[in-house]
Design a protein around this motif. Sequence first.
Motif, PDB file in Angstrom:
ATOM      1  N   ARG A  61       0.832  -1.208   0.000  1.00  0.00           N
ATOM      2  CA  ARG A  61       0.000   0.000   0.000  1.00  0.00           C
ATOM      3  C   ARG A  61       0.867   1.259   0.000  1.00  0.00           C
ATOM      4  O   ARG A  61       0.559   2.247  -0.667  1.00  0.00           O
ATOM      5  CB  ARG A  61      -0.923  -0.002   1.223  1.00  0.00           C
ATOM      6  CG  ARG A  61      -2.036  -1.046   1.153  1.00  0.00           C
ATOM      7  CD  ARG A  61      -3.092  -0.787   2.207  1.00  0.00           C
ATOM      8  NE  ARG A  61      -2.562  -0.920   3.554  1.00  0.00           N
ATOM      9  CZ  ARG A  61      -2.533  -2.070   4.228  1.00  0.00           C
ATOM     10  NH1 ARG A  61      -2.983  -3.182   3.674  1.00  0.00           N
ATOM     11  NH2 ARG A  61      -2.060  -2.115   5.463  1.00  0.00           N
ATOM     12  N   MET A  62       1.971   1.203   0.730  1.00  0.00           N
ATOM     13  CA  MET A  62       2.876   2.347   0.783  1.00  0.00           C
ATOM     14  C   MET A  62       3.514   2.599  -0.586  1.00  0.00           C
ATOM     15  O   MET A  62       3.612   3.744  -1.038  1.00  0.00           O
ATOM     16  CB  MET A  62       3.969   2.095   1.828  1.00  0.00           C
ATOM     17  CG  MET A  62       4.881   3.286   2.084  1.00  0.00           C
ATOM     18  SD  MET A  62       6.192   2.878   3.270  1.00  0.00           S
ATOM     19  CE  MET A  62       5.193   2.432   4.704  1.00  0.00           C
ATOM     20  N   GLN A  63       3.944   1.526  -1.253  1.00  0.00           N
ATOM     21  CA  GLN A  63       4.559   1.672  -2.562  1.00  0.00           C
ATOM     22  C   GLN A  63       3.561   2.202  -3.585  1.00  0.00           C
ATOM     23  O   GLN A  63       3.892   3.043  -4.425  1.00  0.00           O
ATOM     24  CB  GLN A  63       5.119   0.325  -3.021  1.00  0.00           C
ATOM     25  CG  GLN A  63       6.349  -0.123  -2.238  1.00  0.00           C
ATOM     26  CD  GLN A  63       6.846  -1.499  -2.661  1.00  0.00           C
ATOM     27  OE1 GLN A  63       6.073  -2.311  -3.185  1.00  0.00           O
ATOM     28  NE2 GLN A  63       8.119  -1.765  -2.433  1.00  0.00           N
ATOM     29  N   THR A  64       2.324   1.724  -3.510  1.00  0.00           N
ATOM     30  CA  THR A  64       1.284   2.201  -4.416  1.00  0.00           C
ATOM     31  C   THR A  64       1.011   3.688  -4.207  1.00  0.00           C
ATOM     32  O   THR A  64       0.869   4.449  -5.162  1.00  0.00           O
ATOM     33  CB  THR A  64      -0.016   1.402  -4.210  1.00  0.00           C
ATOM     34  OG1 THR A  64       0.236   0.018  -4.474  1.00  0.00           O
ATOM     35  CG2 THR A  64      -1.111   1.899  -5.152  1.00  0.00           C
ATOM     36  N   ALA A  70       4.035  10.337  -6.965  1.00  0.00           N
ATOM     37  CA  ALA A  70       5.062  10.729  -7.927  1.00  0.00           C
ATOM     38  C   ALA A  70       4.447  11.015  -9.298  1.00  0.00           C
ATOM     39  O   ALA A  70       4.815  11.987  -9.968  1.00  0.00           O
ATOM     40  CB  ALA A  70       6.121   9.631  -8.044  1.00  0.00           C
ATOM     41  N   GLU A  71       3.501  10.188  -9.707  1.00  0.00           N
ATOM     42  CA  GLU A  71       2.839  10.394 -10.999  1.00  0.00           C
ATOM     43  C   GLU A  71       2.047  11.701 -11.000  1.00  0.00           C
ATOM     44  O   GLU A  71       2.043  12.437 -11.994  1.00  0.00           O
ATOM     45  CB  GLU A  71       1.906   9.224 -11.303  1.00  0.00           C
ATOM     46  CG  GLU A  71       1.212   9.345 -12.661  1.00  0.00           C
ATOM     47  CD  GLU A  71       0.322   8.165 -12.969  1.00  0.00           C
ATOM     48  OE1 GLU A  71      -0.364   8.196 -14.021  1.00  0.00           O
ATOM     49  OE2 GLU A  71       0.298   7.198 -12.168  1.00  0.00           O
ATOM     50  N   ASP A  72       1.401  11.999  -9.881  1.00  0.00           N
ATOM     51  CA  ASP A  72       0.622  13.229  -9.793  1.00  0.00           C
ATOM     52  C   ASP A  72       1.531  14.451  -9.888  1.00  0.00           C
ATOM     53  O   ASP A  72       1.175  15.460 -10.501  1.00  0.00           O
ATOM     54  CB  ASP A  72      -0.155  13.256  -8.469  1.00  0.00           C
ATOM     55  CG  ASP A  72      -1.015  14.511  -8.340  1.00  0.00           C
ATOM     56  OD1 ASP A  72      -1.981  14.652  -9.113  1.00  0.00           O
ATOM     57  OD2 ASP A  72      -0.697  15.349  -7.483  1.00  0.00           O
TER      58      ASP A  72
END
Length: 214
Positions: A61-64, A70-72
Amino acid sequence: MRRVLLLGGLVAASSLYPFARAALAKDHGVMGQTWGIAEPDLLSTIDAKLKAMQANGSIDRMQTALAAKAEDRVRNPTPVTGIGAVREARSWNFDPSIVLERDIRDQKGRLIAEAGQRVNPLSFVSMKTDLVFIDGRDDAQVEWAIKRWAASAAKIIFVAGSPFERMGEKKRRFFFDQQGKLTGHFGIAHVPAIVAPAGQALKVSEIELPGGTS
């Protein structure tokens, strides 16, 4: 009997030393609670914590969440601070010359320019496209830029707004001035603005659009 010499109210006699030593060696008992020194195995603790997080899905969940954040940031970069809409047109010449920090040599090792020398890059390469800075959130600025310049004639650079959203909408490639490095370099404070070649210099213009911009 041994003598005791009184000096200014202080007792000074070798015969008293054994008694003083005995007084200092007296057992005063335990003054407070004591504990043994313990050093937990930090690596073992961390390893156990990570295994627990992996087992309950916390790590995934943390990685997601990090990937989404980062994408945002890439899709919605932070607007360049200190840039406003043009209210009054102005233009100036910008000298792109730089002072070399080290020698420049060609592939055969021949000296082209030496450290400390002032060099104008436009003496060696030509600038083939204009740089057009706009607020990507402003429809009027976006439409003005894409209608005035073909994709091969200019690089349209946002100081705010999402280049990715506009690319999908306009089918045109856009760029973003990360951390305001380009606008800061050229001294641009308002958009829309244009940086165009002008001989051995660059002409920087802040353009007032008809009717103003939002």
